[in-house]
Design a protein around this motif. Structure first.
Motif, PDB file in Angstrom:
ATOM      1  N   THR A  58       0.816  -1.211   0.000  1.00 36.32           N
ATOM      2  CA  THR A  58       0.000   0.000   0.000  1.00 36.32           C
ATOM      3  C   THR A  58       0.852   1.263   0.000  1.00 36.32           C
ATOM      4  N   GLY A  59       2.099   1.160   0.432  1.00 38.27           N
ATOM      5  CA  GLY A  59       3.007   2.301   0.459  1.00 38.27           C
ATOM      6  C   GLY A  59       4.021   2.224  -0.666  1.00 38.27           C
ATOM      7  N   ILE A  60       4.529   3.381  -1.068  1.00 28.90           N
ATOM      8  CA  ILE A  60       5.506   3.466  -2.155  1.00 28.90           C
ATOM      9  C   ILE A  60       6.900   3.413  -1.546  1.00 28.90           C
ATOM     10  N   GLY A  61       7.445   2.213  -1.456  1.00 29.10           N
ATOM     11  CA  GLY A  61       8.764   2.026  -0.866  1.00 29.10           C
ATOM     12  C   GLY A  61       9.408   0.761  -1.397  1.00 29.10           C
ATOM     13  N   TRP A  62      10.686   0.604  -1.088  1.00 26.96           N
ATOM     14  CA  TRP A  62      11.426  -0.567  -1.573  1.00 26.96           C
ATOM     15  C   TRP A  62      12.351  -1.056  -0.476  1.00 26.96           C
ATOM     16  N   GLY A  63      12.818  -2.294  -0.625  1.00 22.58           N
ATOM     17  CA  GLY A  63      13.744  -2.829   0.356  1.00 22.58           C
ATOM     18  C   GLY A  63      14.441  -4.066  -0.180  1.00 22.58           C
ATOM     19  N   PHE A  64      15.471  -4.477   0.540  1.00 20.39           N
ATOM     20  CA  PHE A  64      16.197  -5.696   0.205  1.00 20.39           C
ATOM     21  C   PHE A  64      15.506  -6.889   0.875  1.00 20.39           C
ATOM     22  N   ASP A  65      15.079  -7.838   0.052  1.00 21.40           N
ATOM     23  CA  ASP A  65      14.449  -9.067   0.538  1.00 21.40           C
ATOM     24  C   ASP A  65      13.342  -8.781   1.558  1.00 21.40           C
ATOM     25  N   ASN A  66      12.505  -7.791   1.238  1.00 17.30           N
ATOM     26  CA  ASN A  66      11.423  -7.384   2.135  1.00 17.30           C
ATOM     27  C   ASN A  66      10.110  -7.435   1.364  1.00 17.30           C
ATOM     28  N   ARG A  67       9.252  -8.370   1.715  1.00 15.19           N
ATOM     29  CA  ARG A  67       8.006  -8.575   0.979  1.00 15.19           C
ATOM     30  C   ARG A  67       6.887  -7.637   1.389  1.00 15.19           C
ATOM     31  N   THR A  68       7.125  -6.723   2.306  1.00 13.23           N
ATOM     32  CA  THR A  68       6.079  -5.762   2.652  1.00 13.23           C
ATOM     33  C   THR A  68       6.153  -4.506   1.799  1.00 13.23           C
ATOM     34  N   GLY A  69       7.230  -4.346   1.028  1.00 13.17           N
ATOM     35  CA  GLY A  69       7.387  -3.174   0.186  1.00 13.17           C
ATOM     36  C   GLY A  69       6.794  -3.375  -1.199  1.00 13.17           C
ATOM     37  N   ALA A  70       6.637  -2.259  -1.918  1.00 15.03           N
ATOM     38  CA  ALA A  70       6.127  -2.323  -3.282  1.00 15.03           C
ATOM     39  C   ALA A  70       7.161  -2.918  -4.229  1.00 15.03           C
ATOM     40  N   LEU A  71       8.428  -2.654  -3.950  1.00 13.96           N
ATOM     41  CA  LEU A  71       9.524  -3.228  -4.726  1.00 13.96           C
ATOM     42  C   LEU A  71      10.436  -3.998  -3.785  1.00 13.96           C
ATOM     43  N   ARG A  72      10.867  -5.151  -4.231  1.00 13.77           N
ATOM     44  CA  ARG A  72      11.762  -5.985  -3.442  1.00 13.77           C
ATOM     45  C   ARG A  72      12.976  -6.351  -4.293  1.00 13.77           C
ATOM     46  N   VAL A  73      14.159  -6.221  -3.706  1.00 12.57           N
ATOM     47  CA  VAL A  73      15.369  -6.724  -4.338  1.00 12.57           C
ATOM     48  C   VAL A  73      15.675  -8.058  -3.669  1.00 12.57           C
ATOM     49  N   PRO A  74      15.395  -9.171  -4.369  1.00  5.23           N
ATOM     50  CA  PRO A  74      15.582 -10.479  -3.719  1.00  5.23           C
ATOM     51  C   PRO A  74      17.045 -10.760  -3.412  1.00  5.23           C
ATOM     52  N   SER A  75      17.259 -11.570  -2.389  1.00  7.26           N
ATOM     53  CA  SER A  75      18.611 -12.036  -2.082  1.00  7.26           C
ATOM     54  C   SER A  75      18.994 -13.104  -3.097  1.00  7.26           C
ATOM     55  N   GLY A  76      20.226 -13.592  -2.988  1.00  9.97           N
ATOM     56  CA  GLY A  76      20.677 -14.621  -3.914  1.00  9.97           C
ATOM     57  C   GLY A  76      21.955 -14.222  -4.606  1.00  9.97           C
ATOM     58  N   PRO A  77      22.415 -15.005  -5.570  1.00  9.33           N
ATOM     59  CA  PRO A  77      23.675 -14.714  -6.255  1.00  9.33           C
ATOM     60  C   PRO A  77      23.646 -13.339  -6.912  1.00  9.33           C
ATOM     61  N   PRO A  78      24.736 -12.576  -6.808  1.00 11.20           N
ATOM     62  CA  PRO A  78      24.765 -11.238  -7.425  1.00 11.20           C
ATOM     63  C   PRO A  78      24.458 -11.248  -8.920  1.00 11.20           C
ATOM     64  N   ALA A  79      24.856 -12.298  -9.628  1.00  5.54           N
ATOM     65  CA  ALA A  79      24.592 -12.360 -11.067  1.00  5.54           C
ATOM     66  C   ALA A  79      23.103 -12.367 -11.373  1.00  5.54           C
ATOM     67  N   ALA A  80      22.281 -12.743 -10.400  1.00  5.65           N
ATOM     68  CA  ALA A  80      20.826 -12.776 -10.577  1.00  5.65           C
ATOM     69  C   ALA A  80      20.149 -11.567  -9.929  1.00  5.65           C
ATOM     70  N   ARG A  81      20.914 -10.512  -9.642  1.00  4.58           N
ATOM     71  CA  ARG A  81      20.320  -9.346  -8.978  1.00  4.58           C
ATOM     72  C   ARG A  81      19.210  -8.770  -9.842  1.00  4.58           C
ATOM     73  N   ARG A  82      18.051  -8.537  -9.242  1.00  9.94           N
ATOM     74  CA  ARG A  82      16.880  -8.121  -9.998  1.00  9.94           C
ATOM     75  C   ARG A  82      15.919  -7.359  -9.098  1.00  9.94           C
ATOM     76  N   ILE A  83      14.886  -6.835  -9.718  1.00 10.54           N
ATOM     77  CA  ILE A  83      13.811  -6.137  -9.011  1.00 10.54           C
ATOM     78  C   ILE A  83      12.545  -6.981  -9.107  1.00 10.54           C
ATOM     79  N   GLU A  84      11.872  -7.148  -7.981  1.00  6.39           N
ATOM     80  CA  GLU A  84      10.548  -7.765  -7.968  1.00  6.39           C
ATOM     81  C   GLU A  84       9.514  -6.667  -7.742  1.00  6.39           C
ATOM     82  N   HIS A  85       8.649  -6.461  -8.708  1.00  3.88           N
ATOM     83  CA  HIS A  85       7.583  -5.457  -8.624  1.00  3.88           C
ATOM     84  C   HIS A  85       6.341  -6.168  -8.114  1.00  3.88           C
ATOM     85  N   ARG A  86       5.833  -5.762  -6.921  1.00  5.70           N
ATOM     86  CA  ARG A  86       4.845  -6.544  -6.184  1.00  5.70           C
ATOM     87  C   ARG A  86       3.451  -5.907  -6.134  1.00  5.70           C
TER      88      ARG A  86
END
Length: 444
Positions: free
Chosen positions: A315-343
């Motif tokens: 519901t809020g416009i925010g982002w975080g690392f491996d945080n599923r409560t945000g609108a955008l999440r940067v998942p953890s994992g290998p750096p080569a797979a670094r990506r944005i999850e738009h939720r």
């Protein structure tokens, strides 16, 4: 494409279909012996057909209808070619098509062309998005007056409650999921993991990432058709409706993406968990575009029932690392797979408009070099964040006035979508809650 039909002589009829602005398949049924004409010469139907409302009605005062004489566009096959339709009784093939003018120009009101236009901007910079989607849906018994979970074909029993990541919930519908995966294989839809979700009769399937974003959107569009069609063959409904039950979680559709450079390297990867400046600029662009993009993420009246605090939808416009409560999440994992999850998006979206809107916003952020706010930690619902539009009417007006939307989409598509949603908003006020569910359950 014609070779495919020769290799499948059992196919006696075909469907030619394009996605309208609501993601509905609009097209025709053609005997297979006349398929060569559709492949070689294209198919004609009115431009206005890609701009119908959710009931399939013309848009009042649309310039595509009477002002233009309801003129025809020409629709040519997409790169996809023929795909089987395993949810139908007889052997049938679908030929996805998209709309052009007679002089060869793309029709700007076609949502697939909107995505192709964004991807051309990436190509001009030597960049290639890599996209994947995760789709949540409910299996529903809608044979009675109230919606409920269908009984298991194996036991005849209904699930008594939510059972997150439960193998027994998947096994209860094993025949359906077996047919679904076989259908995905036949249609070249890269279906990966299936899980049971938090809602009663709710499941999620991930589609694997691809460096062809048009195919990713095609896969998502076709997958929704396949799931709904196969469910009916099995005696129940499947729905991607954002919120079919008041008391159960909504259906989301999460989009993951990264971006490759000319060498095939992920430009979001700096070898560490924090990612590159390009990652942060893309995040900033997505956040800046969110208020105006809300109509893409939540396009229907029912969409906003899903977007409430604490309900696993942002519901809020925010982002975080491996945080599923945000609108955008940067998942953890290998750096080569670094990506944005738009939720933010619900399961009821048009995949072409969703992918175009998200990738367009990310590119704008990278082009402008803007920086995001600090990442959130902890529970985003209790933090002081800018809020997403919480009403359909508010989202429509935010879309109409957003400079970012005007930068991503052609003016004709923006105008057509606004006319469509304003008409739906007027007529939806006349419907009862039961009629709203009946309308959306099988359509979106």
């Amino acid at each position: 494409m014609r070779d495919w039909l020769r290799e499948h002589p059992e196919v006696r009829t075909i469907r030619v279909a394009a996605a309208d602005l609501n993601g509905q398949a609009r097209g025709k049924r053609i005997p297979a012996r006349f398929a060569d004409k559709a492949v070689k010469s294209g198919t004609r139907f009115p431009y206005s057909v890609l701009n119908l409302d959710i009931w399939g009605e013309d848009i009042e005062d649309s310039p595509l209808v009477f002002d233009s004489g309801d003129a025809d566009g020409i629709l040519h096959p997409t790169e996809r070619g023929f795909v089987p339709m395993p949810w139908l009784e007889g052997p049938t093939a679908l030929l996805p098509i998209w709309m052009f003018h007679d002089d060869g120009r793309p029709f700007d009101g076609d949502p697939r062309h909107a995505l192709a236009r964004v991807l051309e901007r990436y190509r001009a910079r030597g960049l290639t998005p890599v996209v994947a989607t995760e789709l949540e849906f409910y299996l529903i018994d809608d044979s009675g007056r109230e919606l409920r979970a269908p009984p298991s074909p194996r036991s005849g029993k209904r699930r008594p409650g939510a059972d997150t990541l439960a193998l027994r919930a998947l096994d209860a519908f094993d025949r359906f999921f077996t047919d679904l995966y076989e259908g995905c294989e036949a249609m070249d839809i890269p279906a990966d993991t299936a899980i049971s979700e938090a809602g009663l009769g709710q499941f999620e399937i991930n589609l694997l990432h691809t460096d062809d974003a048009l195919k990713a959107a095609d896969d998502t569009w076709l997958f929704k058709m396949l799931v709904r069609g196969l469910a009916r063959r099995h005696g129940f409904a499947a729905s991607f409706m954002a919120k079919p039950y008041d008391e159960q979680p909504g259906n989301g559709l999460h989009m993951h993406f990264s971006v490759l450079d000319r060498r095939g390297q992920n430009i979001f990867d700096n070898g560490g968990p924090e990612g590159t400046e390009a990652l942060h600029h893309a995040i900033a662009g997505c956040l800046a575009a969110m208020p105006g993009s809300m109509l893409l993420f939540a396009p229907h009246a029912n969409s906003y029932d899903r977007l409430v605090p604490g309900a696993h939808a942002p519901t809020g416009i925010g982002w975080g690392f491996d945080n599923r409560t945000g609108a955008l999440r940067v998942p953890s994992g290998p750096p080569a797979a670094r990506r944005i999850e738009h939720r933010v998006a619900g399961g009821d979206i048009n995949p072409y408009l969703l992918v175009a809107g998200v990738l367009g916003a990310a590119l704008a952020g990278m082009e402008d070099g803007i920086a995001p706010p600090p990442p959130i930690t902890g529970n985003a619902y209790v933090q002081d964040l800018p809020q997403l539009p919480i009403t359909w009417a508010g989202a429509i007006e935010a879309f109409a006035t957003s400079p970012m939307i005007a930068r991503i989409f052609p003016a004709e598509l923006i105008a057509n979508l606004l006319m469509t949603k304003r008409q739906e908003l007027r007529y939806m006020a006349e419907l009862s809650p039961e009629e709203v569910i009946e309308l959306y359950l099988d359509t979106v």
